[in-house]
Design a protein around this motif. Sequence first.
Motif, PDB file in Angstrom:
ATOM      1  N   VAL A  28      41.269  40.848  23.359  1.00  0.00           N
ATOM      2  CA  VAL A  28      41.742  42.078  23.991  1.00  0.00           C
ATOM      3  C   VAL A  28      43.197  41.881  24.405  1.00  0.00           C
ATOM      4  O   VAL A  28      43.509  40.899  25.088  1.00  0.00           O
ATOM      5  N   PRO A  29      44.095  42.758  23.984  1.00  0.00           N
ATOM      6  CA  PRO A  29      45.498  42.618  24.387  1.00  0.00           C
ATOM      7  C   PRO A  29      45.644  42.586  25.910  1.00  0.00           C
ATOM      8  O   PRO A  29      44.887  43.229  26.634  1.00  0.00           O
ATOM      9  N   GLU A  30      46.604  41.818  26.372  1.00  0.00           N
ATOM     10  CA  GLU A  30      46.792  41.643  27.810  1.00  0.00           C
ATOM     11  C   GLU A  30      47.084  42.964  28.515  1.00  0.00           C
ATOM     12  O   GLU A  30      46.643  43.183  29.648  1.00  0.00           O
ATOM     13  N   ALA A  31      47.808  43.872  27.852  1.00  0.00           N
ATOM     14  CA  ALA A  31      48.134  45.159  28.478  1.00  0.00           C
ATOM     15  C   ALA A  31      46.855  45.981  28.710  1.00  0.00           C
ATOM     16  O   ALA A  31      46.657  46.578  29.772  1.00  0.00           O
ATOM     17  N   ILE A  32      45.972  45.989  27.713  1.00  0.00           N
ATOM     18  CA  ILE A  32      44.707  46.724  27.844  1.00  0.00           C
ATOM     19  C   ILE A  32      43.806  46.058  28.884  1.00  0.00           C
ATOM     20  O   ILE A  32      43.152  46.737  29.687  1.00  0.00           O
ATOM     21  N   LYS A  33      43.786  44.719  28.875  1.00  0.00           N
ATOM     22  CA  LYS A  33      42.974  44.007  29.852  1.00  0.00           C
ATOM     23  C   LYS A  33      43.451  44.301  31.274  1.00  0.00           C
ATOM     24  O   LYS A  33      42.645  44.456  32.199  1.00  0.00           O
ATOM     25  N   LYS A  34      44.773  44.411  31.452  1.00  0.00           N
ATOM     26  CA  LYS A  34      45.316  44.722  32.768  1.00  0.00           C
ATOM     27  C   LYS A  34      44.890  46.115  33.217  1.00  0.00           C
ATOM     28  O   LYS A  34      44.526  46.323  34.380  1.00  0.00           O
ATOM     29  N   GLN A  35      44.907  47.074  32.294  1.00  0.00           N
ATOM     30  CA  GLN A  35      44.479  48.434  32.620  1.00  0.00           C
ATOM     31  C   GLN A  35      42.989  48.480  32.979  1.00  0.00           C
ATOM     32  O   GLN A  35      42.591  49.169  33.923  1.00  0.00           O
ATOM     33  N   LEU A  36      42.198  47.733  32.243  1.00  0.00           N
ATOM     34  CA  LEU A  36      40.766  47.706  32.531  1.00  0.00           C
ATOM     35  C   LEU A  36      40.487  47.054  33.889  1.00  0.00           C
ATOM     36  O   LEU A  36      39.616  47.516  34.643  1.00  0.00           O
ATOM     37  N   ASN A  37      41.198  45.982  34.199  1.00  0.00           N
ATOM     38  CA  ASN A  37      41.023  45.333  35.501  1.00  0.00           C
ATOM     39  C   ASN A  37      41.392  46.273  36.643  1.00  0.00           C
ATOM     40  O   ASN A  37      40.728  46.304  37.691  1.00  0.00           O
ATOM     41  N   GLU A  38      42.441  47.063  36.443  1.00  0.00           N
ATOM     42  CA  GLU A  38      42.832  48.035  37.470  1.00  0.00           C
ATOM     43  C   GLU A  38      41.792  49.146  37.584  1.00  0.00           C
ATOM     44  O   GLU A  38      41.486  49.614  38.686  1.00  0.00           O
ATOM     45  N   LYS A  39      41.220  49.565  36.456  1.00  0.00           N
ATOM     46  CA  LYS A  39      40.218  50.635  36.472  1.00  0.00           C
ATOM     47  C   LYS A  39      38.978  50.228  37.258  1.00  0.00           C
ATOM     48  O   LYS A  39      38.438  51.021  38.041  1.00  0.00           O
ATOM     49  N   TYR A  40      38.533  48.985  37.067  1.00  0.00           N
ATOM     50  CA  TYR A  40      37.325  48.513  37.736  1.00  0.00           C
ATOM     51  C   TYR A  40      37.613  47.756  39.031  1.00  0.00           C
ATOM     52  O   TYR A  40      36.692  47.213  39.643  1.00  0.00           O
ATOM     53  N   GLY A  41      38.883  47.695  39.424  1.00  0.00           N
ATOM     54  CA  GLY A  41      39.234  47.035  40.670  1.00  0.00           C
ATOM     55  C   GLY A  41      39.183  45.526  40.613  1.00  0.00           C
ATOM     56  O   GLY A  41      39.132  44.865  41.664  1.00  0.00           O
ATOM     57  N   LEU A  42      39.199  44.944  39.435  1.00  0.00           N
ATOM     58  CA  LEU A  42      39.119  43.489  39.308  1.00  0.00           C
ATOM     59  C   LEU A  42      40.443  42.804  39.570  1.00  0.00           C
ATOM     60  O   LEU A  42      40.493  41.567  39.607  1.00  0.00           O
ATOM     61  N   ASN A  43      41.513  43.569  39.745  1.00  0.00           N
ATOM     62  CA  ASN A  43      42.805  42.978  40.074  1.00  0.00           C
ATOM     63  C   ASN A  43      42.956  42.711  41.563  1.00  0.00           C
ATOM     64  O   ASN A  43      43.909  42.072  41.997  1.00  0.00           O
ATOM     65  N   GLU A  44      42.000  43.188  42.357  1.00  0.00           N
ATOM     66  CA  GLU A  44      42.021  42.966  43.803  1.00  0.00           C
ATOM     67  C   GLU A  44      41.417  41.599  44.138  1.00  0.00           C
ATOM     68  O   GLU A  44      40.681  41.023  43.340  1.00  0.00           O
ATOM     69  N   PRO A  45      41.721  41.066  45.333  1.00  0.00           N
ATOM     70  CA  PRO A  45      41.071  39.819  45.761  1.00  0.00           C
ATOM     71  C   PRO A  45      39.555  39.982  45.799  1.00  0.00           C
ATOM     72  O   PRO A  45      39.038  41.087  45.992  1.00  0.00           O
ATOM     73  N   VAL A  46      38.841  38.875  45.640  1.00  0.00           N
ATOM     74  CA  VAL A  46      37.389  38.929  45.563  1.00  0.00           C
ATOM     75  C   VAL A  46      36.788  39.512  46.834  1.00  0.00           C
ATOM     76  O   VAL A  46      35.851  40.327  46.782  1.00  0.00           O
ATOM     77  N   TRP A  47      37.311  39.116  47.989  1.00  0.00           N
ATOM     78  CA  TRP A  47      36.752  39.630  49.251  1.00  0.00           C
ATOM     79  C   TRP A  47      36.916  41.137  49.355  1.00  0.00           C
ATOM     80  O   TRP A  47      36.041  41.837  49.877  1.00  0.00           O
ATOM     81  N   LYS A  48      38.027  41.636  48.844  1.00  0.00           N
ATOM     82  CA  LYS A  48      38.264  43.075  48.886  1.00  0.00           C
ATOM     83  C   LYS A  48      37.337  43.793  47.898  1.00  0.00           C
ATOM     84  O   LYS A  48      36.835  44.896  48.177  1.00  0.00           O
ATOM     85  N   GLN A  49      37.093  43.173  46.750  1.00  0.00           N
ATOM     86  CA  GLN A  49      36.150  43.750  45.798  1.00  0.00           C
ATOM     87  C   GLN A  49      34.749  43.831  46.399  1.00  0.00           C
ATOM     88  O   GLN A  49      34.034  44.817  46.196  1.00  0.00           O
TER      89      GLN A  49
END
Length: 313
Positions: free
Chosen positions: A46-67
């Motif tokens: 998966v291209p890094e740009a798409i992976k970054k968008q998906l992480n933002e969509k599902y909130g996976l770019n946030e710290p684990v405690w915040k998730q």
Amino acid sequence: MLRYVSTRIAGLLGVLFIVSVLTFALMHTVPGGPFDARALEKQQMVPEAIKKQLNEKYGLNEPVWKQYLLFVKNAAFLDFGYSMTYPSRTVLSIFKQQWVYSLQLGLLTLVFSTIVGVGLGILAAVKPNSIFDYFGTGVSIFCLAVPSFVFAILLQVVFSVWLGWLPTGGWSTPWHWIMPTLANSLAPILVLQRHTRASMYDAMKANYVRTARAKGLSKLRIMFVHVFKNGLLPILTVGGPLAAGLIVGSFFVESIFRIPGIGFYFVIAIGTRDYPMIMATTMIWTLIIIVAYLLTDLLYSLVDPRVSLLKEE
């Protein structure tokens, strides 16, 4: 009673909290992420740009405690978000549509295992050290020694491959229900047969049964009025949680027979690291099991006046 229920509900919330923390932590401890697992499955990065968008969509770019805090906030309103494996479907919609298959399998298993397990237990208790007792013990040993997934594959080999009598999988006709129900019934038959035999045998040796015999009551009256009523009460202790465990689905049986129930989807979620589906399934299953224990205790206290849920002051 109210104090007891309040205490148990508080304990229930504590169990849910511990299970959610452990599941969430273990889920994120595994190296990689859901999109890495999907790319590995499809053998396509998966291209890094798409992976970054998906992480933002599902909130996976946030710290684990915040998730985790966001999960708890949404889960309190039964909002588990969208599935990562099936992006167009919410987790709750998957449960609503697929749980009916797990429920059907669980009810069929419960009926069959209750008839066989309780029936063999009663026969073994009424006629100890007889052919019925030995047969029931043999069935229990078989259920203990053979895992359900091994028995499921054995059934497929014999009745589908060799004999060609039954389909290997699916859930569309009653012919599809036979082998999954048999494979899923091993553990319930074992539990019910052993508990029924022990409790019925103890009830038949009780003093009130001897008194009833001394009064000249018939064997049928003694059996149905005195022995059954008291001997089958302990079955409630295991019956409630057992029934709850059956209706929430079976990982192995549903996967082997390709039954589109919650257990089947949960196995897929683990393989693809579908975080929302994993958390939702774990929490809902945990909730059903512990509520079943609570209802079992309350029901037991109602049917047996000797049991008190309140400690004497």
